[in-house]
Design an enzyme around this catalytic site. Structure first.
Site, PDB file in Angstrom:
ATOM      1  N   ASP A   1      49.637  50.758  25.477  1.00  0.00           N
ATOM      2  CA  ASP A   1      48.642  49.857  25.101  1.00  0.00           C
ATOM      3  C   ASP A   1      47.942  49.704  26.489  1.00  0.00           C
ATOM      4  OD1 ASP A   1      47.003  48.572  23.506  1.00  0.00           O
ATOM      5  OD2 ASP A   1      47.933  46.644  23.587  1.00  0.00           O
TER       6      ASP A   1
ATOM      7  N   HIS B   1      42.775  55.517  18.061  1.00  0.00           N
ATOM      8  CA  HIS B   1      44.271  54.654  17.417  1.00  0.00           C
ATOM      9  C   HIS B   1      43.837  54.324  16.131  1.00  0.00           C
ATOM     10  CE1 HIS B   1      45.902  50.954  16.309  1.00  0.00           C
ATOM     11  NE2 HIS B   1      47.025  51.518  16.495  1.00  0.00           N
TER      12      HIS B   1
ATOM     13  N   HIS C   1      40.940  53.127  21.511  1.00  0.00           N
ATOM     14  CA  HIS C   1      41.323  52.374  20.482  1.00  0.00           C
ATOM     15  C   HIS C   1      40.620  52.877  19.092  1.00  0.00           C
ATOM     16  CE1 HIS C   1      43.642  49.863  23.165  1.00  0.00           C
ATOM     17  NE2 HIS C   1      44.100  49.107  22.007  1.00  0.00           N
TER      18      HIS C   1
ATOM     19  N   HIS D   1      52.154  50.540  18.016  1.00  0.00           N
ATOM     20  CA  HIS D   1      50.419  50.581  18.358  1.00  0.00           C
ATOM     21  C   HIS D   1      50.322  51.242  19.856  1.00  0.00           C
ATOM     22  CE1 HIS D   1      46.518  48.751  19.223  1.00  0.00           C
ATOM     23  NE2 HIS D   1      46.951  48.359  20.235  1.00  0.00           N
TER      24      HIS D   1
HETATM   25 ZN   LIG Z   1      45.661  47.658  21.843  1.00  0.00          ZN
END
Ligand SMILES: [Zn+2]
Length: 368
Positions: free
Chosen positions: A172, A258, A255, A272
């Site tokens: 992340d 993602h 992101h 995540h």
């Molecule tokens: Zn994140």
């Protein structure tokens, strides 16, 4: 052009901070502290937490938290008569517990003290709660009126959590600099509500440099349950540098990709940060980043066990139509893909995913 940077008012990190929680909260309230604590954390650290508040002479109300964070549940907690005697909401645990505590503090108009017990994402420092429906589907992103008043991180507790969670937090955090840089180039408005600042970009750069320098050593130490200087630096990178870096530096393609991956059933078991790590490689492909930068990112992911191929994400048999479905979701209107300094089409995303996969396969096969 208005620049805005937001961050927790106070960030405290060290080994054994859970024992000093009462002390840390002492200046914030004359009333009680209302604690929302993850069931696992309560079972393992409850005694320590209660003792710390008793030593500081602060009355503590404990609410054990399990299950889903729904608006109905937060409203139910906010209506509890005990909350009226409280001057602070304290959240201790993983993502859902912290989101519940943050949302509760927002509804109750009370200061929030946030204590993450894992470093698997950069969410703890943010002024945002993710709420879900009862059946687990995403409900909404609740924007809070302000950042947490205090974030307290006990590195000894984080070092005892499963190593995969720390690695996911590094995934992340890896995206933070590249996304902030993209936003800096495009002049995008960040989650903080203004354009990025030099300060946010500098924190994001420090985040990336720390990951590349200390990531592998920190993971080795955590496998032994040890807190070393490398662990201290990676915990700060995952939680603080990435937290302020993403919120005030901005999100972009990583992101967005993602978010697109979440529509694929195959990616559901992935964390995540594991999806964000591969999506970061795809962003670098989209940007046609310098070879040295791509190489550094791929090797870093490989060194801490983050996915560098579609296969590692569970997408071994994914045909292009499946990737296109994720790519279309990644480019959805209103999402962070619009923060890129150039237009990105779903086809571009598919090509970037395939290019990242080819690049990752090379490193995987060579074994270095
Ligand atoms: Zn994140």
């Amino acid at each position: 052009m208005t620049q805005i940077l937001i961050s927790p008012a106070k960030y405290i990190q060290g080994s054994g901070e859970l024992n000093r929680l009462g002390e840390h909260c002492a200046g914030l309230t004359d009333g009680e502290v209302f604690a929302v604590i993850d069931a696992f954390v309560l079972a393992n650290y409850g005694e320590k937490i209660v003792r710390s508040f008793a030593q500081s002479g602060i009355p503590l109300r404990v609410h054990e938290f399990t299950g889903e964070v729904t608006m109905a549940r937060i409203e139910w907690l906010a209506a509890m008569p005990e909350l009226r005697k409280s001057g602070v909401v304290l959240g201790i645990g993983g993502g859902k517990t912290l989101d519940a505590a943050k949302a509760l503090s927002h509804l109750a108009g009370l200061p929030a003290v946030i204590v993450p017990t894992v470093a698997s994402t950069d969410a703890p420092c943010s002024a945002l709660s993710v709420l879900y429906m009862e059946d687990g589907r995403l409900d909404r992103y609740l924007a809070l009126r302000r950042s947490p008043d205090m974030v307290v991180v006990d590195t000894a507790v984080i070092a005892k959590a499963p190593p995969r969670l720390l690695a996911a937090g590094m995934g992340d955090a890896l995206s933070t600099y590249y996304e902030a840089r993209a936003c800096h180039r495009s002049g995008a408005v960040t989650n903080a509500g203004g354009t990025g600042s030099l300060a946010a970009l500098a924190l994001a750069a420090a985040c990336r440099d720390t990951l590349l320098a200390d990531g592998a050593a920190a993971l080795d130490a955590v496998r032994q349950g040890e807190v070393t200087p490398a662990v201290e630096r990676i915990v700060e990178a995952n939680i603080y540098l990435s937290g302020v870096g993403f919120e005030s530096g901005g999100l972009a393609a990583a992101h967005a990709i993602h978010n697109g991956m979440t529509v694929l059933e195959e990616c559901r078991p992935m964390l995540h940060g594991e999806k964000v790590a591969f999506a970061t490689l795809a962003q670098l492909m989209l940007e046609q980043a310098p070879e040295e930068e791509i190489d550094g990112a791929v090797r870093f992911c490989r060194s801490v066990g983050l996915p560098v191929t579609l296969k590692a994400l569970g997408l071994e048999d994914a045909d292009e139509s499946k990737l296109l479905r994720a790519a279309e979701a990644a480019c959805a209107a209103g999402g962070p893909m619009a923060n890129m300094p150039f237009t990105v089409s779903p086809r571009d995303v598919v090509d970037a995913l395939l290019a990242a996969d080819r690049r990752g396969s090379l490193v995987s096969e060579s074994g270095c």
